[in-house]
Write a protein that holds these residues in place. Structure first.
Motif, PDB file in Angstrom:
ATOM      1  N   TYR A  85     -17.473  29.992  -2.635  1.00 50.00           N
ATOM      2  CA  TYR A  85     -16.525  29.907  -3.756  1.00 50.00           C
ATOM      3  C   TYR A  85     -15.100  29.704  -3.254  1.00 50.00           C
ATOM      4  O   TYR A  85     -14.316  28.964  -3.845  1.00 50.00           O
ATOM      5  CB  TYR A  85     -16.587  31.180  -4.605  1.00 50.00           C
ATOM      6  N   ARG A  86     -14.749  30.390  -2.164  1.00 50.18           N
ATOM      7  CA  ARG A  86     -13.366  30.299  -1.686  1.00 50.18           C
ATOM      8  C   ARG A  86     -13.057  28.938  -1.091  1.00 50.18           C
ATOM      9  O   ARG A  86     -11.950  28.408  -1.272  1.00 50.18           O
ATOM     10  CB  ARG A  86     -13.071  31.428  -0.688  1.00 50.18           C
ATOM     11  N   TYR A  87     -14.000  28.362  -0.377  1.00 49.54           N
ATOM     12  CA  TYR A  87     -13.793  26.975   0.076  1.00 49.54           C
ATOM     13  C   TYR A  87     -13.567  26.068  -1.129  1.00 49.54           C
ATOM     14  O   TYR A  87     -12.689  25.204  -1.129  1.00 49.54           O
ATOM     15  CB  TYR A  87     -14.995  26.480   0.886  1.00 49.54           C
ATOM     16  N   ALA A  88     -14.402  26.282  -2.152  1.00 52.00           N
ATOM     17  CA  ALA A  88     -14.281  25.429  -3.337  1.00 52.00           C
ATOM     18  C   ALA A  88     -12.919  25.597  -4.000  1.00 52.00           C
ATOM     19  O   ALA A  88     -12.313  24.614  -4.441  1.00 52.00           O
ATOM     20  CB  ALA A  88     -15.398  25.756  -4.340  1.00 52.00           C
ATOM     21  N   THR A  89     -12.421  26.828  -4.027  1.00 50.32           N
ATOM     22  CA  THR A  89     -11.135  27.042  -4.694  1.00 50.32           C
ATOM     23  C   THR A  89      -9.974  26.474  -3.883  1.00 50.32           C
ATOM     24  O   THR A  89      -8.854  26.420  -4.370  1.00 50.32           O
ATOM     25  CB  THR A  89     -10.867  28.529  -4.992  1.00 50.32           C
ATOM     26  N   LEU A  90     -10.233  26.036  -2.639  1.00 50.09           N
ATOM     27  CA  LEU A  90      -9.214  25.286  -1.889  1.00 50.09           C
ATOM     28  C   LEU A  90      -9.435  23.773  -2.003  1.00 50.09           C
ATOM     29  O   LEU A  90      -8.710  22.991  -1.400  1.00 50.09           O
ATOM     30  CB  LEU A  90      -9.242  25.666  -0.407  1.00 50.09           C
ATOM     31  N   GLY A  91     -10.488  23.374  -2.695  1.00 54.49           N
ATOM     32  CA  GLY A  91     -10.764  21.938  -2.832  1.00 54.49           C
ATOM     33  C   GLY A  91     -11.687  21.388  -1.767  1.00 54.49           C
ATOM     34  O   GLY A  91     -11.816  20.175  -1.615  1.00 54.49           O
ATOM     35  N   TYR A  92     -12.343  22.261  -1.023  1.00 48.43           N
ATOM     36  CA  TYR A  92     -13.295  21.811   0.002  1.00 48.43           C
ATOM     37  C   TYR A  92     -14.706  21.737  -0.603  1.00 48.43           C
ATOM     38  O   TYR A  92     -15.108  22.598  -1.380  1.00 48.43           O
ATOM     39  CB  TYR A  92     -13.284  22.756   1.204  1.00 48.43           C
ATOM     40  N   THR A  93     -15.438  20.710  -0.195  1.00 48.13           N
ATOM     41  CA  THR A  93     -16.795  20.528  -0.726  1.00 48.13           C
ATOM     42  C   THR A  93     -17.847  20.348   0.370  1.00 48.13           C
ATOM     43  O   THR A  93     -19.036  20.274   0.072  1.00 48.13           O
ATOM     44  CB  THR A  93     -16.840  19.311  -1.664  1.00 48.13           C
ATOM     45  N   THR A  94     -17.419  20.275   1.630  1.00 46.31           N
ATOM     46  CA  THR A  94     -18.367  20.118   2.743  1.00 46.31           C
ATOM     47  C   THR A  94     -17.837  20.912   3.929  1.00 46.31           C
ATOM     48  O   THR A  94     -16.630  20.918   4.182  1.00 46.31           O
ATOM     49  CB  THR A  94     -18.508  18.643   3.167  1.00 46.31           C
ATOM     50  N   ALA A  95     -18.764  21.589   4.653  1.00 45.57           N
ATOM     51  CA  ALA A  95     -18.342  22.329   5.843  1.00 45.57           C
ATOM     52  C   ALA A  95     -19.452  22.323   6.877  1.00 45.57           C
ATOM     53  O   ALA A  95     -20.633  22.424   6.541  1.00 45.57           O
ATOM     54  CB  ALA A  95     -17.957  23.766   5.475  1.00 45.57           C
TER      55      ALA A  95
END
Lengths: 448, 563
Positions: free
Chosen positions: B105-115
């Motif tokens: 969720y936190r990656y998503a809330t920074l605008g990240y979609t792939t890691a």
């Protein structure tokens, strides 16, 4: 023996934390029984022999026979109405089921706790304080030339710890197996494990911490008073000899059991041992490993940790995970009469918890998932009969050294798996609550 | 997949397609970017906003055995940083090593979609995939550790290069990995087998093996290139963190001899040694590193920037973690994996007053500010080693806002700045397009993900929409909208839906004969049966195989002899 035989190679025994995956099972598919378990130890043989299919109802509600669906409805109603429910057990089921159990605890704002809280919980707490130098069992097999068992009796509790992993096997840098290793056993009494050791050190009961602290001092070159013998029953000379061996080996390992963790001192004992292993890395390579009991208790620690950040004793009533052993651990919750419902998965607290805790279990609605009838299923309001992991059900199990292994079931069961039952309960509770339950005072925007 | 969607009035930054801030529509349907959608499709008015592809983290540590140990060992970091459950989403805890749900969720809330999880033991692959299952929103993959693998060492020692390649392909395929990873090659064997020693140069002998890191690295670069992997061998060089390690790093890059190689968190490998008494103090050699990369298009790197504040050292480089243990508040974790790897974990805090930490901070910025090709020097903090991914917005501001950077420079250890060239690159400011390259388009290209990192027709509909703001940290901290696979996950800065991302992995061909070389090794030296080792498809409910383009056919191996 029936005509319809099948051999399952490389099956896994989930009886203890060794999780040996080299079982070759001969299965009688007509009788639904395992006739032979090649490579199994005496405990594994009994595990496989005793898990045939018994004639039991799929579920009982208030002692009356019910269908699984009816029991799911009854269980969901109990959990949806409970204000402070406890979900406990989990060490003898798959990670896939554990995952759903934690999800239910999160959804309803309950507590999730595992049998870790009554076995190696203190080691988990010690780990949080000092860390741990550890290794997979294969490193011990391949490299360990000094093996120290502390507070355990593997000959009776984990027989293949000796034969498959840590004492007799040959390894890459241990070409002669047993001959290339020195084995030390530290315990308060002689046990059937003692003859396997080159050196047996008998400590007085309740003095493990003092022995470990004296060893730490000696490793760091400090003086220890000879009166240590009066307190611990171990002479300074014996300690000095052990320290010399520990500093000069190439790869040393402590394998420690509940004789250390469930003794006076608890997590101080585990912490002292882990710190000693860390200290010894100044001189040579040292690792330590708690010897775990239940087949997938290590998986439970892992699942609860990755989902919540904490290994056991986790409460969700404020809308996020909180960890507090003593507050959210099962024995304490029950003894203080706080839990108002309990979901017990693959565990038998009514057999081994303190009396006051069991009395409270009798007072509150209890839901159980178990392949067998146990004292806990007998006091349950809703009791599911489920299939046995590793025998009827596939899934993932973590060995005591955190190595995950996929199970190869031997034959089908007429009963559902823990994962199936828990998933049905989760879905029904979600429907009853209209999504995750939010704690009082939660921001409204988050509810959309 | 969500309903069709048209994003209008936004300024679009899509450097892979040469779009640099033009106001144009972006249309989404069935999880993909499309040329057009029907007029009645849902509209997002992105006036005053910036539209970019979803962020891609090329190197982070978010799931698997070592990550879970790092979570467990730091309960004190979880209790004050919690992730509340909502009606739809799960709760969790944060700190520098968040729980799985909080991570997604936190990656998503920074605008990240792939890691990309950057270091997984093969034995830990199954564990990593289980954690991925519980890491929402993101598409994920992992790099599998092969640089301290004793069977591969044996094959290499005996000169069996073909079999090494087949065995590497086997390991990638059966673990469902994305790329091969080397970590301090030889270092773990020195650590486990030689009383906690380490490798100090590329020409050290690796324990009882007749091998050197130089041979190991060269062989893996060659094998990785021959297999035609979408991402080449991902290298954590020897001597990480040591003063004077720049020579090892340069020498490692030269070993590629024109072939593709990726150097991980290169900031940690760009240190000189101070002259005279303070020899143990590092100095910045960022200039030498970046000059080499600027002029060698076969080499790429992620920067591994350091941000002040809490961090967690977690690495397959066990001797490094041991060296750092005195900074860990008495906590140190070591975890050896049979035949495959070591691992070390230390809680850590970078402090702006501390010479070495300030120098590390400066070098990360220097590398990015001196880089001439943003496509090959991409963004990372080696989360959580250089700092949490939650500090990415601040790092972006440091790159985009020289006034802010200057202000921050005034607070840090000035002796360290004297030993860096950061004061010489004060003018440069990254543009939005360059930020889009180092955080999206560049990582996608380096990873070989042709459907990601851009907004052209056919691309995955992973889109982030930021409200423009002078304060770039604020702007990149909380996108207004995030679309994953065409579904609106974040709307008005809030999570609106849950989503299960994909596993990205490779499945290179190998000669099946290689199993007859590998199996006997398992019988002798592993404690898990060979048949139980490969990860089956049940662990990948939502997988996507990224194709390889091998330059050498999977020809029969020359010998099937027992090793």
């Amino acid at each position: 023996m029936g005509e319809n035989l099948k051999v399952v190679r490389d099956a896994t025994c989930t009886f203890c934390g060794c999780v040996c995956d080299d079982m070759h099972l001969t299965v009688d598919l007509d009788q639904k029984r395992i006739m032979k378990a090649e490579n199994a130890c005496i405990l594994g043989k009994a595990w496989f022999r005793e898990h045939g299919i018994e004639e039991r109802p799929l579920a009982l509600i208030g002692g009356r026979t019910a269908t699984t669906e009816e029991a799911v409805e009854a269980a969901a109603q109990i959990l949806a109405q409970a204000r402070f429910p406890l979900i406990y057990g989990l060490s003898d089921t798959t990670c896939e089921a554990q995952r759903v159990a934690v999800a239910i605890a999160d959804m309803i704002g309950g507590t999730v706790d595992t049998t870790t809280s009554v076995c190696h919980g203190p080691s988990g707490i010690a780990f949080e304080g000092v860390g741990e130098s550890t290794a997979s069992l294969g490193e011990i097999k391949n490299r360990a030339d000094l093996v120290v068992f502390w507070g355990g009796n593997p000959a009776e509790a984990h027989p293949r710890l000796f034969s498959r992993y840590a004492v007799t096997p040959k390894g890459m840098f241990i070409p002669n197996g047993r001959k290339d290793r020195t084995v030390v056993l530290v315990d308060v009494r002689r046990t059937p494990s003692t003859p396997a050791a080159d050196i047996f050190i008998q400590v007085k009961p309740r003095s493990d911490f003092e022995v470990l602290w004296a060893l730490r001092a000696l490793v760091k070159g400090r003086k220890v008073d000879p009166s240590i013998e009066r307190r611990t029953g171990v002479s300074l000379a014996v300690l000095e000899d052990l320290v010399a061996r520990m500093k000069s080996c190439r790869f040393g390992v402590f394998l420690f059991g509940m004789g250390l963790t469930m003794n006076r001192g608890r997590h101080f004992n585990s912490g002292a041992l882990l710190a000693l292993a860390t200290d010894l890395n100044e001189f040579t390579h040292w690792v330590a490993k708690p010897v775990r009991g239940h087949g997938n208790v290590t998986g439970a620690d892992n699942v609860v940790s990755w989902q919540t950040g904490f290994p056991f004793g986790v409460n969700f009533s404020r809308g996020y995970p909180r960890f507090n052993p003593g507050e959210f651990t099962s024995v304490d919750l029950l003894t203080r009469r706080e839990a108002d419902a309990a979901l017990i998965i693959a565990s038998d607290p009514a057999d081994n918890f303190p009396k006051a805790a069991i009395e409270h279990l009798r007072r509150i609605p209890v839901i159980t998932l178990d392949p067998k009838a146990t004292p806990t299923t007998q006091l349950a309001q809703v009791a599911f009969t489920t299939a046995t992991y590793g025998i009827n059900v596939s899934g993932t199990v973590y060995r005591m050294d955190d190595v995950p292994i996929t199970l190869r079931p031997a034959f089908e069961s007429p009963y559902p798996s823990d994962e199936q039952v828990l998933t049905a309960i989760r879905d029904r509770v979600r429907a009853l609550l209209g999504g995750n339950r939010l704690p009082a005072g939660a921001p409204v925007a988050a509810a959309s | 997949m969500g309903s069709p969607l048209r994003i209008v009035n936004g300024r679009v930054y899509d450097p892979a397609n040469g779009v640099n801030g033009a106001v144009q529509d972006v249309c989404v349907r069935d999880g993909k970017i499309v040329a057009d959608v029907p007029p009645d499709a849902k509209r997002i008015d992105a006036a005053g906003m910036v539209v970019m592809p979803g962020g891609i983290d090329i190197h982070c540590h978010i799931a698997g055995p070592k990550v879970n140990l790092a979570r467990k060992v730091q309960p004190e970091t979880h209790q004050d940083d919690v992730q509340l459950r909502t009606r739809l989403t799960r709760s969790g805890t944060g700190g520098t090593v968040p729980s799985t749900f909080a991570t997604g969720y936190r990656y998503a809330t920074l605008g990240y979609t792939t890691a990309m999880e950057a270091a997984v033991t093969p034995l830990g692959a199954r564990h990593t995939l289980e954690e991925f299952h519980d890491t929402p929103v993101l598409d994920k993959g992992f790099f599998v550790l092969v640089g301290n693998n004793l069977l591969l060492y044996r094959l290499l020692q005996e000169g069996r290069r073909e079999e090494l390649r087949h065995a590497l392909a086997w390991w990638l395929k059966v673990t469902k990995a994305y790329a091969p990873k080397l970590v301090n090659p030889g270092g773990d064997e020195m650590w486990k087998g030689q009383r906690n020693a380490n490798i100090t140069s590329l020409d050290d002998k690796i324990g009882s093996f007749d091998l050197t890191p130089r041979r190991v690295i060269a062989a893996f670069i060659e094998a990785g290139n021959e297999l035609g992997l979408p991402h080449p061998v991902h290298i954590h060089c020897n001597n990480l963190g040591h003063s004077g390690n720049v020579e090892t790093t340069l020498e490692t890059m030269r070993l590629a001899e024109g072939r593709r190689a990726h150097i991980a968190h290169i900031q940690f490998h760009s240190y000189g040694a101070a002259a005279g008494k303070s020899q143990s103090n590092p100095t910045s050699r960022a200039r030498d590193i970046i000059e080499y990369i600027n002029t060698h298009p076969n080499i790429s790197a992620d920067v591994g920037a350091v941000m002040f504040g809490p961090a967690t050292i977690m690495t397959g480089d066990a001797p490094l973690a041991y060296m750092l243990r005195r900074f860990g508040g008495n906590k140190w974790v070591n975890a050896d994996t049979e035949n495959e790897s070591g691992c070390g974990i230390v809680p850590f805090r970078y402090q702006d007053r501390v010479y070495t930490n300030a120098l590390q901070w400066a070098i990360g910025l220097e590398l990015l500010l001196l880089s001439e090709d943003p496509w090959r020097m991409v963004f990372s903090t080696d989360h959580p080693n250089g700092g949490s991914f939650m500090s990415y917005p601040r790092l972006i501001r440091l790159l985009m806002d020289r006034g802010y950077r200057k202000e921050q420079m005034a607070h840090v250890n000035q002796k360290a700045l004297d030993r860096s060239a950061l004061r010489d690159c004060q003018e440069r400011e990254y543009s939005l397009s360059e930020i889009a390259i180092i955080t999206r388009a560049g990582p996608a290209r380096l990873l070989g993900l042709t459907d990601k990192g851009h907004l052209g027709v056919g691309a995955d509909a992973d889109v982030t929409i930021y409200e423009e703001d002078e304060d770039k940290e604020k702007m990149f901290s909380a996108p207004r909208y995030v679309i994953k696979d065409g579904e609106l996950i974040i709307e008005d800065h809030e999570l609106r839906a849950d989503h299960q991302g994909r596993l990205l992995h490779v499945a290179p061909d190998y000669d099946p004969q290689i199993e007859q070389v590998i199996e006997p090794f398992f019988e002798d030296f592993y404690t898990i049966r060979f048949a139980n080792y490969p990860v089956d498809d049940r662990y990948v409910p939502n997988g996507q195989i990224i194709p390889t383009t091998p330059s050498v056919a999977a020809a029969p191996a020359t010998a099937g002899t027992r090793t």
